[in-house]
Each structure stands twice: as structure tokens, then as C-alpha cells.
Write a protein that holds these residues in place. Structure first.
Motif, short mmCIF file in Angstrom:
data_model
loop_
_atom_site.label_atom_id
_atom_site.label_comp_id
_atom_site.label_asym_id
_atom_site.label_seq_id
_atom_site.Cartn_x
_atom_site.Cartn_y
_atom_site.Cartn_z
N GLU A 130 23.11 41.88 40.47
CA GLU A 130 23.74 42.92 41.29
C GLU A 130 22.83 43.40 42.41
N GLN A 131 21.57 42.95 42.38
CA GLN A 131 20.57 43.27 43.40
C GLN A 131 20.39 44.77 43.59
N ARG A 132 20.28 45.47 42.47
CA ARG A 132 20.06 46.92 42.50
C ARG A 132 18.57 47.21 42.62
N LYS A 133 18.24 48.33 43.19
CA LYS A 133 16.86 48.79 43.30
C LYS A 133 16.49 49.51 42.00
N TYR A 134 15.18 49.64 41.77
CA TYR A 134 14.71 50.29 40.55
C TYR A 134 15.25 51.72 40.43
N ASP A 135 15.32 52.45 41.53
CA ASP A 135 15.84 53.83 41.47
C ASP A 135 17.29 53.86 40.97
N ASP A 136 18.10 52.91 41.43
CA ASP A 136 19.49 52.83 40.95
C ASP A 136 19.53 52.49 39.46
N ILE A 137 18.67 51.57 39.06
CA ILE A 137 18.63 51.15 37.65
C ILE A 137 18.25 52.33 36.76
N CYS A 138 17.33 53.16 37.24
CA CYS A 138 16.93 54.37 36.48
C CYS A 138 18.16 55.23 36.18
N LYS A 139 18.97 55.45 37.19
CA LYS A 139 20.16 56.29 37.02
C LYS A 139 21.18 55.63 36.10
N ILE A 140 21.40 54.35 36.30
CA ILE A 140 22.42 53.63 35.51
C ILE A 140 22.03 53.57 34.05
N MET A 141 20.74 53.25 33.78
CA MET A 141 20.31 53.07 32.39
C MET A 141 19.84 54.38 31.75
N GLY A 142 19.65 55.42 32.56
CA GLY A 142 19.24 56.72 32.02
C GLY A 142 17.81 56.74 31.53
N ILE A 143 16.93 55.98 32.19
CA ILE A 143 15.51 55.98 31.81
C ILE A 143 14.68 56.18 33.07
N ASN A 144 13.40 56.57 32.88
CA ASN A 144 12.56 56.86 34.05
C ASN A 144 12.07 55.58 34.72
N TYR A 145 11.49 55.77 35.89
CA TYR A 145 11.08 54.65 36.74
C TYR A 145 10.08 53.73 36.03
N GLN A 146 9.07 54.30 35.41
CA GLN A 146 8.06 53.47 34.74
C GLN A 146 8.66 52.70 33.57
N SER A 147 9.60 53.30 32.86
CA SER A 147 10.26 52.59 31.75
C SER A 147 11.06 51.40 32.28
N VAL A 148 11.70 51.58 33.44
CA VAL A 148 12.44 50.47 34.06
C VAL A 148 11.48 49.34 34.39
N ARG A 149 10.35 49.68 34.99
CA ARG A 149 9.35 48.65 35.35
C ARG A 149 8.82 47.95 34.11
N ASN A 150 8.54 48.72 33.07
CA ASN A 150 8.02 48.13 31.83
C ASN A 150 9.06 47.21 31.19
N LEU A 151 10.30 47.66 31.13
CA LEU A 151 11.37 46.86 30.54
C LEU A 151 11.59 45.58 31.34
N MET A 152 11.54 45.68 32.65
CA MET A 152 11.69 44.49 33.50
C MET A 152 10.55 43.51 33.22
N HIS A 153 9.35 44.01 33.15
CA HIS A 153 8.19 43.14 32.89
C HIS A 153 8.33 42.45 31.53
#
Length: 176
Positions: A130-153
């Protein structure tokens, strides 16, 4: 939903170069490319099952150019000649082989992707498909920015582990 502007901009130059291998008639190539995109746009619901859009575009362009020559049935110096037909056959074999390799790779990726946890699959879908940015993913998944980065990694690392060849000590795929 397919972003046709992006798709067109991304492939237009390569499609034109590809079409130039079959004919030197620049206007015919442009017309055929536009016909391919119009067909793709008008039949997008029926073409949702197309696994590899790039291969679809190349094959459709080749077929469209061939159809134009058959339809016009005129002999001129820019028409397909014996060497062009030989080149056409070589390109067809190349793209058929390439499409088979890409389909096999896609199947492997899907197999590894399905081994991920639901949240890992969700983040991969959101970011890459869907080519979403990390900020959008934070809102969609309901987790903070660093958690999104960690989960992606972790998700990417897990996919790499699945795709890496096993070592003798790891067994079949290295990850259980």
C-alpha cells in the motif's frame, strides 16, 4: 486500486525501447503503448489477477504491435522483416523465461510471507504493497513509531531467514 499515472511514468521509456525492437515507426509504438494502457485501465477489474503487471505490459505491447501489422497488411521498410521476426522470437523466449522465473519467485515469497505472524504480514502489506509511510502505519496499527520500525525490522529479518539457504546445522530452513 492501481495508480496508472505512476505505472505509466515508470514503464513508458522501457516500453518504448522495447517496441523499437519491432518497428522504427515511433508513432505506431506510441499508439500501441497508449492502447495497452487504455485496455488495462478499462479492464482493470478483469485484470486484478495479473500477478506481474510489468510482464503483462510487455507482452501486451508486443501483441498489439503484431496485431497492427497483421491488420494493416502493408509492406514497407519499417515493417517486421525476417531479422525482426528472429528478434521477436528471441524476445518472446526471454520474456517467457523471465515471467516463469518471476512467477516462481512470487510463489516463494508468498510461501515465506504466509509464515509470518499476522502483525508482521500487516506491516509488510501496509508499507510495501500500500506504500504507506511509518506515521500512517502508526495510526493504523495503533502503535508508536519506534514499535513500527522494530516490527518492520523483525519482519524483514524473518523473511530473510526463511529465504536464506539452510546450513547443515540449521536443518531445512533455519527458522522454526
Amino acid at each position: 486500486m492501481i495508480d496508472f499515472t505512476y505505472l505509466y511514468d515508470k514503464h513508458i521509456d522501457n516500453l518504448f525501447a522495447f517496441g523499437s525492437k519491432f518497428t522504427s515507426d515511433r508513432e505506431l509504438i506510441k499508439d500501441c503503448i497508449h492502447d495497452v494502457f487504455v485496455k488495462f485501465f478499462t479492464k482493470q477489474d478483469a485484470l486484478k489477477a495479473v500477478g506481474n503487471i510489468e510482464s503483462y505490459l510487455y507482452i501486451s505491447l508486443r501483441n498489439r504491435i503484431s496485431d497492427e501489422y497483421r491488420r494493416n497488411m502493408r509492406l514497407c521498410d519499417n515493417e517486421i522483416n525476417d531479422s525482426s521476426m528472429h528478434h521477436l522470437a528471441e524476445n518472446e523466449a526471454y520474456y517467457t523465461e523471465r515471467m516463469e522465473r518471476q512467477n516462481a519467485m512470487q510463489e516463494s515469497i508468498e510461501k515465506y510471507f504466509n509464515k509470518l505472524s499476522p502483525r508482521q504480514r500487516q506491516i509488510i502489506n501496509l508499507y510495501y504493497r500500500e506504500q504507506r509511510k511509518y506515521d500512517d502505519i502508526c495510526k493504523i496499527m495503533g502503535i508508536n513509531y519506534q514499535s513500527v520500525r522494530n516490527l518492520m525490522h523483525r519482519s524483514i529479518s524473518r523473511l530473510r531467514q526463511y529465504a536464506s539457504p539452510p546450513t547443515p546445522l540449521q536443518g531445512e530452513r533455519g527458522v522454526k
